[in-house]
Design a protein around this motif. Structure first.
Motif, PDB file in Angstrom:
ATOM      1  N   THR A  18      -3.421 -13.059  14.205  1.00 48.71           N
ATOM      2  CA  THR A  18      -4.542 -12.523  14.979  1.00 48.71           C
ATOM      3  C   THR A  18      -4.403 -11.022  15.184  1.00 48.71           C
ATOM      4  OG1 THR A  18      -4.757 -14.657  16.109  1.00 48.71           O
ATOM      5  CG2 THR A  18      -5.842 -12.757  17.114  1.00 48.71           C
ATOM      6  N   VAL A  19      -3.200 -10.562  15.509  1.00 52.64           N
ATOM      7  CA  VAL A  19      -2.964  -9.133  15.699  1.00 52.64           C
ATOM      8  C   VAL A  19      -3.260  -8.357  14.423  1.00 52.64           C
ATOM      9  CG1 VAL A  19      -1.168  -7.404  16.094  1.00 52.64           C
ATOM     10  CG2 VAL A  19      -1.290  -9.420  17.566  1.00 52.64           C
ATOM     11  N   LEU A  20      -2.903  -8.929  13.282  1.00 56.40           N
ATOM     12  CA  LEU A  20      -3.028  -8.211  12.013  1.00 56.40           C
ATOM     13  C   LEU A  20      -4.416  -8.319  11.379  1.00 56.40           C
ATOM     14  CD1 LEU A  20       0.416  -9.239  10.457  1.00 56.40           C
ATOM     15  CD2 LEU A  20      -0.212  -6.972  11.313  1.00 56.40           C
ATOM     16  N   THR A  21      -5.252  -9.239  11.855  1.00 49.29           N
ATOM     17  CA  THR A  21      -6.529  -9.460  11.176  1.00 49.29           C
ATOM     18  C   THR A  21      -7.756  -9.297  12.057  1.00 49.29           C
ATOM     19  OG1 THR A  21      -6.489 -11.861  11.619  1.00 49.29           O
ATOM     20  CG2 THR A  21      -5.441 -11.101   9.581  1.00 49.29           C
ATOM     21  N   ASP A  22      -7.625  -9.391  13.354  1.00 49.16           N
ATOM     22  CA  ASP A  22      -8.794  -9.401  14.231  1.00 49.16           C
ATOM     23  C   ASP A  22      -8.972  -8.025  14.885  1.00 49.16           C
ATOM     24  OD1 ASP A  22     -10.670  -9.776  16.309  1.00 49.16           O
ATOM     25  OD2 ASP A  22     -10.130 -11.890  16.494  1.00 49.16           O
ATOM     26  N   GLN A  23      -9.982  -7.305  14.442  1.00 49.63           N
ATOM     27  CA  GLN A  23     -10.208  -5.958  14.950  1.00 49.63           C
ATOM     28  C   GLN A  23     -10.606  -5.957  16.427  1.00 49.63           C
ATOM     29  OE1 GLN A  23      -9.462  -3.183  13.306  1.00 49.63           O
ATOM     30  NE2 GLN A  23      -8.694  -4.550  11.697  1.00 49.63           N
ATOM     31  N   ARG A  24     -11.364  -6.981  16.861  1.00 51.39           N
ATOM     32  CA  ARG A  24     -11.733  -7.048  18.277  1.00 51.39           C
ATOM     33  C   ARG A  24     -10.497  -7.273  19.143  1.00 51.39           C
ATOM     34  NH1 ARG A  24     -16.145 -11.605  18.590  1.00 51.39           N
ATOM     35  NH2 ARG A  24     -14.529 -12.612  17.360  1.00 51.39           N
ATOM     36  N   LEU A  39      -1.179  -6.253   7.044  1.00 41.93           N
ATOM     37  CA  LEU A  39      -1.379  -7.411   6.191  1.00 41.93           C
ATOM     38  C   LEU A  39      -1.445  -6.954   4.738  1.00 41.93           C
ATOM     39  CD1 LEU A  39      -1.792 -10.479   6.565  1.00 41.93           C
ATOM     40  CD2 LEU A  39      -4.247 -10.054   6.386  1.00 41.93           C
ATOM     41  N   ALA A  40      -0.724  -7.644   3.849  1.00 42.98           N
ATOM     42  CA  ALA A  40      -0.621  -7.214   2.454  1.00 42.98           C
ATOM     43  C   ALA A  40      -1.697  -7.817   1.564  1.00 42.98           C
ATOM     44  CB  ALA A  40       0.764  -7.569   1.906  1.00 42.98           C
ATOM     45  N   VAL A  41      -2.486  -8.747   2.073  1.00 43.88           N
ATOM     46  CA  VAL A  41      -3.565  -9.363   1.306  1.00 43.88           C
ATOM     47  C   VAL A  41      -4.807  -9.385   2.177  1.00 43.88           C
ATOM     48  CG1 VAL A  41      -1.981 -10.814  -0.025  1.00 43.88           C
ATOM     49  CG2 VAL A  41      -2.991 -11.704   2.083  1.00 43.88           C
ATOM     50  N   ASP A  42      -5.939  -9.637   1.553  1.00 41.38           N
ATOM     51  CA  ASP A  42      -7.152  -9.784   2.335  1.00 41.38           C
ATOM     52  C   ASP A  42      -7.040 -11.041   3.207  1.00 41.38           C
ATOM     53  OD1 ASP A  42     -10.147  -8.753   2.485  1.00 41.38           O
ATOM     54  OD2 ASP A  42     -10.194 -10.949   2.513  1.00 41.38           O
ATOM     55  N   ALA A  43      -7.541 -10.948   4.428  1.00 38.24           N
ATOM     56  CA  ALA A  43      -7.408 -12.060   5.371  1.00 38.24           C
ATOM     57  C   ALA A  43      -8.030 -13.345   4.829  1.00 38.24           C
ATOM     58  CB  ALA A  43      -8.043 -11.681   6.707  1.00 38.24           C
ATOM     59  N   SER A  44      -9.042 -13.226   3.972  1.00 32.82           N
ATOM     60  CA  SER A  44      -9.698 -14.422   3.428  1.00 32.82           C
ATOM     61  C   SER A  44      -8.790 -15.225   2.511  1.00 32.82           C
ATOM     62  CB  SER A  44     -10.966 -14.022   2.668  1.00 32.82           C
ATOM     63  OG  SER A  44     -10.640 -13.197   1.548  1.00 32.82           O
ATOM     64  N   ARG A  45      -7.692 -14.609   2.067  1.00 30.17           N
ATOM     65  CA  ARG A  45      -6.774 -15.306   1.152  1.00 30.17           C
ATOM     66  C   ARG A  45      -5.697 -16.093   1.890  1.00 30.17           C
ATOM     67  NH1 ARG A  45      -4.494 -11.240  -3.162  1.00 30.17           N
ATOM     68  NH2 ARG A  45      -3.510 -13.201  -3.814  1.00 30.17           N
ATOM     69  N   LEU A  46      -5.630 -15.961   3.183  1.00 31.10           N
ATOM     70  CA  LEU A  46      -4.641 -16.729   3.941  1.00 31.10           C
ATOM     71  C   LEU A  46      -5.004 -18.210   3.899  1.00 31.10           C
ATOM     72  CD1 LEU A  46      -4.150 -14.431   7.067  1.00 31.10           C
ATOM     73  CD2 LEU A  46      -2.726 -14.564   5.012  1.00 31.10           C
ATOM     74  N   ARG A  74      -2.100 -27.366  12.457  1.00 34.40           N
ATOM     75  CA  ARG A  74      -2.603 -26.566  11.340  1.00 34.40           C
ATOM     76  C   ARG A  74      -1.636 -25.405  11.180  1.00 34.40           C
ATOM     77  NH1 ARG A  74      -6.985 -22.480  11.189  1.00 34.40           N
ATOM     78  NH2 ARG A  74      -7.979 -22.514   9.132  1.00 34.40           N
ATOM     79  N   HIS A  75      -0.855 -25.453  10.121  1.00 29.96           N
ATOM     80  CA  HIS A  75       0.267 -24.528   9.959  1.00 29.96           C
ATOM     81  C   HIS A  75      -0.076 -23.451   8.932  1.00 29.96           C
ATOM     82  CE1 HIS A  75       4.430 -23.260  10.076  1.00 29.96           C
ATOM     83  NE2 HIS A  75       4.516 -23.374   8.765  1.00 29.96           N
ATOM     84  N   LEU A  76      -0.002 -22.185   9.348  1.00 24.99           N
ATOM     85  CA  LEU A  76      -0.225 -21.075   8.430  1.00 24.99           C
ATOM     86  C   LEU A  76       0.848 -21.099   7.346  1.00 24.99           C
ATOM     87  CD1 LEU A  76      -2.014 -18.535   7.988  1.00 24.99           C
ATOM     88  CD2 LEU A  76      -0.301 -17.257   9.308  1.00 24.99           C
ATOM     89  N   GLN A  77       0.440 -21.098   6.088  1.00 29.49           N
ATOM     90  CA  GLN A  77       1.398 -21.237   4.993  1.00 29.49           C
ATOM     91  C   GLN A  77       2.128 -19.931   4.675  1.00 29.49           C
ATOM     92  OE1 GLN A  77      -1.285 -23.356   2.030  1.00 29.49           O
ATOM     93  NE2 GLN A  77       0.538 -24.632   1.901  1.00 29.49           N
ATOM     94  N   CYS A  78       1.434 -18.821   4.798  1.00 37.37           N
ATOM     95  CA  CYS A  78       2.084 -17.555   4.500  1.00 37.37           C
ATOM     96  C   CYS A  78       1.369 -16.433   5.248  1.00 37.37           C
ATOM     97  CB  CYS A  78       2.089 -17.271   2.993  1.00 37.37           C
ATOM     98  SG  CYS A  78       0.443 -17.165   2.258  1.00 37.37           S
ATOM     99  N   LEU A  79       2.096 -15.365   5.506  1.00 40.81           N
ATOM    100  CA  LEU A  79       1.546 -14.181   6.161  1.00 40.81           C
ATOM    101  C   LEU A  79       2.208 -12.960   5.532  1.00 40.81           C
ATOM    102  CD1 LEU A  79      -0.443 -13.308   8.378  1.00 40.81           C
ATOM    103  CD2 LEU A  79       1.488 -13.245   9.961  1.00 40.81           C
ATOM    104  N   PRO A  80       1.752 -12.573   4.319  1.00 36.32           N
ATOM    105  CA  PRO A  80       2.377 -11.453   3.609  1.00 36.32           C
ATOM    106  C   PRO A  80       2.067 -10.129   4.309  1.00 36.32           C
ATOM    107  CG  PRO A  80       0.941 -12.761   2.162  1.00 36.32           C
ATOM    108  CD  PRO A  80       0.657 -13.161   3.559  1.00 36.32           C
TER     109      PRO A  80
END
Length: 502
Positions: A298-304, A418-425, A434-440
């Motif tokens: 959330t910190v790395l992807t959510d601008q709000r 974040l090293a990839v676009d958030a849509s690729r997570l 619901r477990h996040l698989q990766c966070l590059p």
């Protein structure tokens, strides 16, 4: 425009059991409702397309559980008939009010799985992936009444003996070690490298298990909670490891959870001690690992989210609570079993029916959160740790691991991106979570100093208590990891550095 923190207001009509609602729900006006199906057994209820029930396992449930919950809510209201592994029938509780009703009334909805009608009538296979969650053992979360009070009292009083500053020293030590492994690389995947590792490393120490068991326990715990084909074997590995720990602590007590449970005045049996160690270890691991990963994402992807932090309207504890509302570490809790025929959310529940607490669905209930984007700062009425007599007893330890670990990570690597676009997570979904698989991520590489002198250990801040004393005791002092490289500006808030504010 600044969002105002959501505050709780009474729901009308007045009701001594009324659920507090968030602003905007129009409690005194028209509230949309769904038609209530006629009373029926969940095994025969109408539900999904093709005339069958929606499964909480399989591709749809795993890919978009929140979407499935909202589909169920639209079709069935606050309580929906569903199928779990083996296509066994159950009721998924979607409403916030209804979740609290189930969690807080064990006289109607018992925690003991031996009351499950499908189990008693032989429809549950012995090798069901649900086994670790529905197989009765002498542990507080499978009991109610006086037995539950005795067992839970031993657990809570033993957990309270940990000095919270000592826990944070453990977290700081292990978090720094994990950062040391990636600091020079300039890139990392924070799920396997950090969020999946830190909680188990800390909890292994707290329960008293040797360090070397940490990595294997991480894999076994994750496998068990995913309900895979090897879940039962993983569950056995965890149990065997803890059996040996109980034997070791009976012979040589230490200042850890295993020893404190053994010496507690409640006189727990060896089996009861073992099973409670298992519950604490696994529950703390899963929830905290997901909380860390979800917060970092959330910190790395959510601008709000960043804007709220940048404006000084949110602290790290505030951020954790927001994530506990929006993306709780556990989606669903298995389960409760109806002690008799009863009515819940307009549905007729039969004695012996299984109910699933829908924590994520309840947090998103439009009856209390009509505007999901509204801030809930300062509001802890979320369901992330359940409620009632079985509410998570170690939630403050989980919060301490998460906020201290994240602070260490961001303090050491303040330029994380974040090293990839958030849509690729991608996520891996299960019935429970619901477990996040990766966070590059990427960051400027930093050298890790070698052979830095270790500062003196923190002194004990509280006197040693006699065996069995329910008061606090401190964790034994631990060496502190090497300090950050020279020039690191620790005097600045790491939130400010993250947000580019100097």
């Amino acid at each position: 425009m600044r969002r105002q923190a959501a505050r709780l207001v009474p729901r009308r009509p007045a009701d001594p059991h009324a659920l507090p609602v968030l602003p905007g729900s129009n409690p005194g006006g028209n509230v949309s409702t769904h038609p209530t199906p006629p009373p029926e057994c969940p095994a025969h209820a109408a539900g999904a397309a093709s005339g069958g029930l929606y499964r909480l396992h399989g591709p749809e449930a795993e890919a978009d559980p929140m979407g499935l919950y909202e589909k169920l809510r639209a079709e069935h209201g606050p309580v929906a008939p569903v199928l779990v592994s083996g296509d066994l029938p159950a009721w998924l509780v979607l409403g916030h009010r209804e979740n609290l009703d189930v969690a807080r009334t064990p006289s109607r909805f018992a925690r003991d799985p031996r009351g499950w009608r499908d189990l008693k009538e032989g429809r549950v296979p012995a090798d069901t992936p649900l086994g670790p969650m529905v197989s009765w053992v002498p542990v507080c979360n499978f009991t109610d009444g006086a037995v539950h009070e005795r067992l839970r009292g031993a657990v809570t009083e033993s957990l309270e003996r940990f000095d919270k500053r000592g826990i944070r020293r453990f977290v700081t030590r292990f978090a720094n070690q994990l950062v040391d492994r990636i600091a020079a690389d300039g890139e990392a995947d924070l799920v396997p490298a950090f969020s999946d590792q830190l909680p188990m490393l800390v909890m292994t120490q707290l329960v008293g298990a040797p360090d070397e068991h940490g990595p294997r326990l991480v894999k076994a715990a994750r496998d068990m909670l995913q309900g895979t084909e090897t879940a039962l074997q993983s569950d056995r590995y965890v149990t065997v490891t803890l059996e040996q720990l109980v034997l070791d602590r009976k012979a040589q007590p230490a200042r850890d959870l295993a020893s404190w449970l053994l010496e507690h005045p409640a006189n727990l049996s060896d089996t009861e001690v073992l099973m409670h160690l298992r519950v604490v270890l696994i529950a703390a691991y899963e929830t905290t690992a997901n909380l860390i990963a979800n917060t970092l994402r959330t910190v790395l992807t959510d601008q709000r989210f960043r804007a709220s932090l940048s404006g000084g309207h949110m602290t790290l504890p505030d951020a954790l609570e927001q994530v506990l509302w929006d993306d709780p570490p556990i989606n669903t809790i298995i389960g409760r079993w109806a002690t008799g025929d009863t009515l819940l959310g307009g549905r007729q529940i039969k004695a012996g029916d299984m109910l699933l607490l829908g924590l994520a669905a309840g947090n998103a209930d439009p009856q209390i959160r009509p505007d999901p984007a509204a801030s809930v700062r300062g509001n802890r009425s979320h369901l992330a740790f359940s409620s009632g007599p079985h509410e998570c007893p170690g939630q403050d330890i989980g919060r301490a691991i998460a906020d201290t670990g994240i602070e260490v990570l961001m303090d050491r690597l303040p330029d994380l991106q974040l090293a990839v676009d958030a849509s690729r997570l991608q996520w891996r979904g299960t019935l429970m979570s619901r477990h996040l698989q990766c966070l590059p991520v990427r960051f400027a590489p930093r050298p890790v100093p070698d052979d830095q002198p270790e500062p003196p250990p923190h002194p004990h801040t509280q006197p040693e208590q006699p065996a069995g004393h329910p008061g606090h005791a401190v964790i034994p002092p631990q060496p502190t990891a090497a300090p950050a490289p020279a020039g690191h500006r620790r005097e600045l808030s790491w939130w400010r550095r993250l947000l580019g504010r100097r």
